[in-house]
Design a protein around this motif. Structure first.
Motif, PDB file in Angstrom:
ATOM      1  N   ARG A 117      39.074  96.108  71.044  1.00  0.00           N
ATOM      2  CA  ARG A 117      38.454  95.893  69.733  1.00  0.00           C
ATOM      3  C   ARG A 117      37.900  97.243  69.318  1.00  0.00           C
ATOM      4  O   ARG A 117      37.049  97.804  70.001  1.00  0.00           O
ATOM      5  N   ARG A 118      38.397  97.748  68.188  1.00  0.00           N
ATOM      6  CA  ARG A 118      38.015  99.091  67.710  1.00  0.00           C
ATOM      7  C   ARG A 118      38.201 100.120  68.826  1.00  0.00           C
ATOM      8  O   ARG A 118      37.326 100.949  69.089  1.00  0.00           O
ATOM      9  N   GLY A 119      39.331  99.964  69.531  1.00  0.00           N
ATOM     10  CA  GLY A 119      39.729 100.917  70.560  1.00  0.00           C
ATOM     11  C   GLY A 119      39.036 100.734  71.890  1.00  0.00           C
ATOM     12  O   GLY A 119      39.336 101.444  72.842  1.00  0.00           O
ATOM     13  N   ARG A 120      38.133  99.801  72.005  1.00  0.00           N
ATOM     14  CA  ARG A 120      37.391  99.641  73.269  1.00  0.00           C
ATOM     15  C   ARG A 120      37.521  98.196  73.755  1.00  0.00           C
ATOM     16  O   ARG A 120      37.540  97.277  72.952  1.00  0.00           O
ATOM     17  N   PRO A 121      37.567  98.026  75.062  1.00  0.00           N
ATOM     18  CA  PRO A 121      37.660  96.653  75.590  1.00  0.00           C
ATOM     19  C   PRO A 121      36.279  96.005  75.691  1.00  0.00           C
ATOM     20  O   PRO A 121      35.958  95.365  76.691  1.00  0.00           O
ATOM     21  N   LEU A 122      35.475  96.178  74.671  1.00  0.00           N
ATOM     22  CA  LEU A 122      34.076  95.754  74.744  1.00  0.00           C
ATOM     23  C   LEU A 122      33.699  94.887  73.529  1.00  0.00           C
ATOM     24  O   LEU A 122      34.290  94.999  72.456  1.00  0.00           O
ATOM     25  N   TYR A 123      32.721  94.058  73.738  1.00  0.00           N
ATOM     26  CA  TYR A 123      32.188  93.267  72.634  1.00  0.00           C
ATOM     27  C   TYR A 123      30.713  93.018  72.901  1.00  0.00           C
ATOM     28  O   TYR A 123      30.174  93.415  73.927  1.00  0.00           O
ATOM     29  N   PHE A 175      26.320  81.822  76.016  1.00  0.00           N
ATOM     30  CA  PHE A 175      25.313  81.171  76.848  1.00  0.00           C
ATOM     31  C   PHE A 175      24.636  82.133  77.830  1.00  0.00           C
ATOM     32  O   PHE A 175      23.421  82.291  77.822  1.00  0.00           O
ATOM     33  N   LEU A 176      25.500  82.826  78.652  1.00  0.00           N
ATOM     34  CA  LEU A 176      24.947  83.615  79.770  1.00  0.00           C
ATOM     35  C   LEU A 176      23.990  84.703  79.297  1.00  0.00           C
ATOM     36  O   LEU A 176      22.924  84.885  79.873  1.00  0.00           O
ATOM     37  N   VAL A 177      24.337  85.414  78.220  1.00  0.00           N
ATOM     38  CA  VAL A 177      23.511  86.531  77.756  1.00  0.00           C
ATOM     39  C   VAL A 177      22.111  86.028  77.387  1.00  0.00           C
ATOM     40  O   VAL A 177      21.095  86.578  77.815  1.00  0.00           O
ATOM     41  N   THR A 178      22.062  84.922  76.599  1.00  0.00           N
ATOM     42  CA  THR A 178      20.774  84.379  76.186  1.00  0.00           C
ATOM     43  C   THR A 178      20.017  83.791  77.386  1.00  0.00           C
ATOM     44  O   THR A 178      18.800  83.960  77.527  1.00  0.00           O
ATOM     45  N   ARG A 179      20.775  83.135  78.253  1.00  0.00           N
ATOM     46  CA  ARG A 179      20.184  82.537  79.462  1.00  0.00           C
ATOM     47  C   ARG A 179      19.518  83.626  80.308  1.00  0.00           C
ATOM     48  O   ARG A 179      18.415  83.430  80.821  1.00  0.00           O
ATOM     49  N   THR A 180      20.199  84.790  80.409  1.00  0.00           N
ATOM     50  CA  THR A 180      19.664  85.902  81.186  1.00  0.00           C
ATOM     51  C   THR A 180      18.395  86.459  80.543  1.00  0.00           C
ATOM     52  O   THR A 180      17.404  86.740  81.221  1.00  0.00           O
ATOM     53  N   TRP A 214      26.843  96.360  75.036  1.00  0.00           N
ATOM     54  CA  TRP A 214      28.298  96.180  75.038  1.00  0.00           C
ATOM     55  C   TRP A 214      28.744  95.623  76.382  1.00  0.00           C
ATOM     56  O   TRP A 214      28.327  96.092  77.433  1.00  0.00           O
ATOM     57  N   LEU A 215      29.587  94.635  76.360  1.00  0.00           N
ATOM     58  CA  LEU A 215      30.016  93.942  77.578  1.00  0.00           C
ATOM     59  C   LEU A 215      31.539  93.845  77.577  1.00  0.00           C
ATOM     60  O   LEU A 215      32.173  93.990  76.534  1.00  0.00           O
ATOM     61  N   THR A 253      28.755  94.306  84.548  1.00  0.00           N
ATOM     62  CA  THR A 253      27.490  93.991  83.865  1.00  0.00           C
ATOM     63  C   THR A 253      27.321  92.484  83.710  1.00  0.00           C
ATOM     64  O   THR A 253      26.222  91.945  83.829  1.00  0.00           O
ATOM     65  N   ILE A 254      28.470  91.812  83.452  1.00  0.00           N
ATOM     66  CA  ILE A 254      28.402  90.348  83.327  1.00  0.00           C
ATOM     67  C   ILE A 254      28.125  89.732  84.696  1.00  0.00           C
ATOM     68  O   ILE A 254      27.350  88.772  84.828  1.00  0.00           O
ATOM     69  N   ALA A 255      28.738  90.315  85.728  1.00  0.00           N
ATOM     70  CA  ALA A 255      28.538  89.812  87.091  1.00  0.00           C
ATOM     71  C   ALA A 255      27.069  89.921  87.485  1.00  0.00           C
ATOM     72  O   ALA A 255      26.506  89.027  88.132  1.00  0.00           O
TER      73      ALA A 255
END
Lengths: 483, 269
Positions: B90-96, B130-135, B201-202, B257-259
């Motif tokens: 996405r916009r050249g990066r594998p991040l969102y 879910f996970l981001v807010t939960r964290t 960014w994740l 980072t997600i892990a």
């Protein structure tokens, strides 16, 4: 100008008004039925649509309510908005068994978990209730959801029914306009019909002389030709009636004339006698003149006798002429008229040794025509002289001023027969006498009637008959043409 | 029946699972994707859609799918059973990013301002939803069910936006990529919401395959088709619809980072 009371209105107004009233009544009743029926149809239509809506929604939300899945319930409500065409849900609310909102179409008004209050009109124990008011812009429905035997929750929905209300308003407007136009049209047609139907009556009324005077006149042939059927026959009958009335009038006039000639006949012998009496003396005077005309005093005496005799004859002839001169019509009565009558009757009276007393107190301002009164009084006086016993008195009394005229004739006879009195005062005087007798009295009655006067007949206690003629002088002008 | 049987092996059909990480409602997109993959792999392709991430993840782990577009969170949780195939760019990066969104008229920029809300999550197995807010809450030592007055899952990022826009929820956790694409396609819907917080960014939700695929050649063909997508006109039209630049091969470390978040939440209990 119409009178205030509806009874006095012309029928050309009453009938269209009645038609309009009846049409309005019929229109109101029909409109009420149509609108009521429309209301029923709309309610049934709404119920059917709402039923489909609730069926669709309840089957999709039921499992979600059990799982308390707010999103799925909300999504089902959103999808159900498009479920039923022709039904616009303003608000839909799904609650669980605790009467708390699971999801609503307007979540800001009814947040998740907020308590639900059901309007009183729907809070029955039925599994499904509707509230629809004809003409209302909103309707509501309530469905209680149960899952084999157990209450799970409910769906409450408000629907926009403004299109139904608009349809109803349009129907009412159309009905009102149509009925109004029809009523006006019917009233106009009613007016035309009645005016047309009443035309013969109007023609008849005009020719009967209801408007001015009472002279009925025949309907002209050209007007008669424009009618057909029963009115044609009615008008022909009317014309022949007018014809016979005219004939009767002519007859009455002729009768009066004949009566005048009749009374002349009665006077003729007396007049002849009156003329004949001095004739012997006059011939004697002529013979005296022939033989002794050269003697001055004899000639003077004979000429004086001749002159007096001729004057007497001249007076009698002049009076008779005056009485029977018909073209003296429009003159008012004066005191001298009564003296003339007395003079006319004098020979008749003298033969019967009846004294005629004239008591005339007319001040010559009586505004009544001379000719008919003279004829009437002459008739009465001749009758009185005829009825009076020899040597008795007959009185002719007249009193008049500018208001009233009263003339009475009184004799000492046996009294007038009741049938003759009836001709003077009662109903018998209105029709032409069937027999020859009483023609003079009938003429008198007719003359007095035409002058607007009246007749009183009394029998004085001392015997005889008193007949009084009473004339209101103010009728003079109105009746001038009649005289 | 879809999802049953070992579709990837028997008939040569490649079963490709899709989660609601992107706009699965677009049938034209699904058709285009299927046609492209069939042309590029010379295999018949079956797209498998399920309501939840968990269903797709279970099908993938149980080898009933050759590959699936899943989320970073189930990938790191099932790291031992899965291999990365490709990661979208996405916009050249594998991040969102993950967004915390609220109703348009809300103010504040901190999650603490959302206390007592009705909160819409996307999916319990979604990282951004879910996970981001939960964290974030775990870092404040609170749990969603006590911090929020009420929470619910919409099982779709688009639905989270709908829920917040309609007022059903006062706030929501949503995939930033999905939200941005929606802002282009459905500005009225996103216009009723406000991005209150953007996460760091994740790793973009990846395409993963079972570690021991039944049809390795099929997975390889699929991987090749995805990586070459940006070089093919039909592939580019699909990428345009997806508002992506392409797919790339990335190391699994992209999702570390997600892990970390997953581990943190697991420890917090």
């Amino acid at each position: 100008m119409f009178a205030l009371s509806p009874r006095a209105w012309p029928i050309t107004i009453k009938v269209p008004l009645a038609v309009a009233a009846l049409m309005t009544m019929v229109g109101l009743v029909l409109s009420e039925r149509v609108v009521a029926r429309l209301g029923d149809t709309q309610e049934r239509q709404f119920r059917d649509l709402a039923q489909v809506y609730l069926d669709g929604l309840s089957s999709s939300v039921m499992p979600s309510i059990l799982r308390d899945d707010t999103w799925e319930v909300f999504d089902a409500i959103e999808r159900a908005r498009e479920l039923v065409k022709g039904l616009r849900a303003l608000q839909t609310l799904v609650a669980n068994d605790d009467m708390r909102v699971v999801a609503a179409s307007e979540p800001r008004q009814h947040p998740v978990g907020s308590p639900v209050v059901i309007p009183a009109t729907l809070s029955t124990s039925d599994s499904q209730t509707f509230s629809f008011e004809a003409g209302g812009t909103e309707a509501t429905a309530l469905r209680r959801l149960s899952f084999p035997g157990r209450s799970v929750g409910l769906i409450y929905a408000r629907f926009d029914t403004s299109d139904l209300a608009a349809e109803r308003r349009n129907v009412i407007l159309t009905l009102t306009l149509t009925n109004g136009l029809l009523t006006l049209l019917m009233a106009a047609v009613g007016w035309l019909l009645v005016a047309r139907m009443m035309r013969p009556v109007r023609v008849l009324t005009e020719h009967l002389g209801a408007g001015d005077g009472f002279a009925a006149k025949a309907i002209p042939n050209e007007l008669l030709a424009s009618f057909h059927g029963e009115f044609r026959r009615l008008f022909e009958a009317f014309n022949s009636l007018v014809g016979s009335m005219d004939e009767r009038e002519t007859l009455v006039k002729r009768l009066a004339e004949e009566e005048r000639l009749g009374s002349l006949g009665r006077l003729a012998s007396a007049l002849a006698h009156e003329i004949n009496n001095p004739l012997g003396g006059l011939f004697n005077a002529v013979a005296t003149l022939k033989s002794h005309g050269h003697v001055d005093n004899v000639r003077a005496s004979a000429l004086g006798l001749l002159e007096r005799g001729l004057i007497g004859i001249r007076d009698v002839v002049r009076t008779a002429l005056t009485v029977y001169r018909t073209d003296s019509g429009s003159r008012d009565l004066i005191a001298a008229d009564l003296d003339d009558i007395a003079l006319l009757v004098a020979p008749q009276a003298r033969r019967k040794s009846v004294a005629v007393h004239v008591d005339s107190r007319l001040n010559d301002t009586s505004r009544v025509p001379a000719t008919p009164i003279r004829q009437a009084v002459l008739n009465l006086l001749l009758n009185a002289v005829a009825a009076a016993p020899e040597g008795s008195d007959v009185k002719l009394i007249a009193r008049g001023d500018q208001h009233d005229l009263e003339i009475s004739v009184e004799d000492r006879g046996d009294g007038i027969h009741p049938s003759f009195a009836d001709i003077l005062t009662g109903a018998a005087g209105r029709s032409v006498p069937s027999e020859g007798s009483g023609l003079g009295l009938w003429t008198t009655r007719r003359l007095v009637d035409e002058l607007g006067g009246r007749i009183e007949v009394t029998m004085p206690s001392g015997g005889g008959t008193n007949i009084r003629l009473l004339f209101p002088c103010c009728n003079r002008r109105e009746l001038a043409n009649v005289a | 029946m879809s999802g049953s049987g070992r579709a990837a092996t028997s008939s040569g059909v490649l079963s490709f699972g899709l989660t609601p990480v992107f706009l699965t409602s677009d049938l034209e997109l699904l058709d285009g994707l299927k046609n492209y993959l069939e042309a590029a792999t010379a295999r018949s392709v079956r797209l498998v859609l399920r309501r939840t991430y968990q269903e797709i993840t279970s099908l993938l782990i149980s080898n009933q799918l050759a590959a699936a577009w899943i989320c970073g969170y189930p990938f790191v949780v099932n790291r031992t059973a899965l291999d990365l195939v490709a990661v979208p760019l996405r916009r050249g990066r594998p991040l969102y990013q993950s967004y915390l969104i609220t109703e348009q008229d809300r103010t504040g920029s901190d999650i603490a301002a959302l206390k007592g809300d009705v909160h819409a999550f996307s999916d319990p197995d979604s990282n951004s939803g879910f996970l981001v807010t939960r964290t974030l809450l775990a870092e404040m030592s609170v749990r969603p069910e006590t911090f929020f007055s009420r929470t619910f899952f919409t099982y779709g990022h688009r639905n989270v936006v709908r829920a917040v826009a309609s007022g059903l929820a006062q706030s929501g956790s949503v995939d930033g990529y999905v939200y941005d694409v929606m802002a282009e396609l459905e500005p009225d819907l996103t216009g009723a919401t406000r991005i209150m917080r953007r996460s760091e960014w994740l790793g973009f939700p990846p395409i993963a395959a079972p570690k021991n695929p039944v049809d390795p050649a099929g997975v390889a063909a699929l991987k090749d088709a995805l990586l070459r997508m940006k070089d093919d006109p039909r592939g580019r039209s699909i990428l345009a619809m997806l508002r992506l630049d392409g797919f790339s091969a990335e190391p699994p470390a992209l999702f570390d980072t997600i892990a970390v978040k997953a581990a943190y939440v697991a420890l917090a209990g």
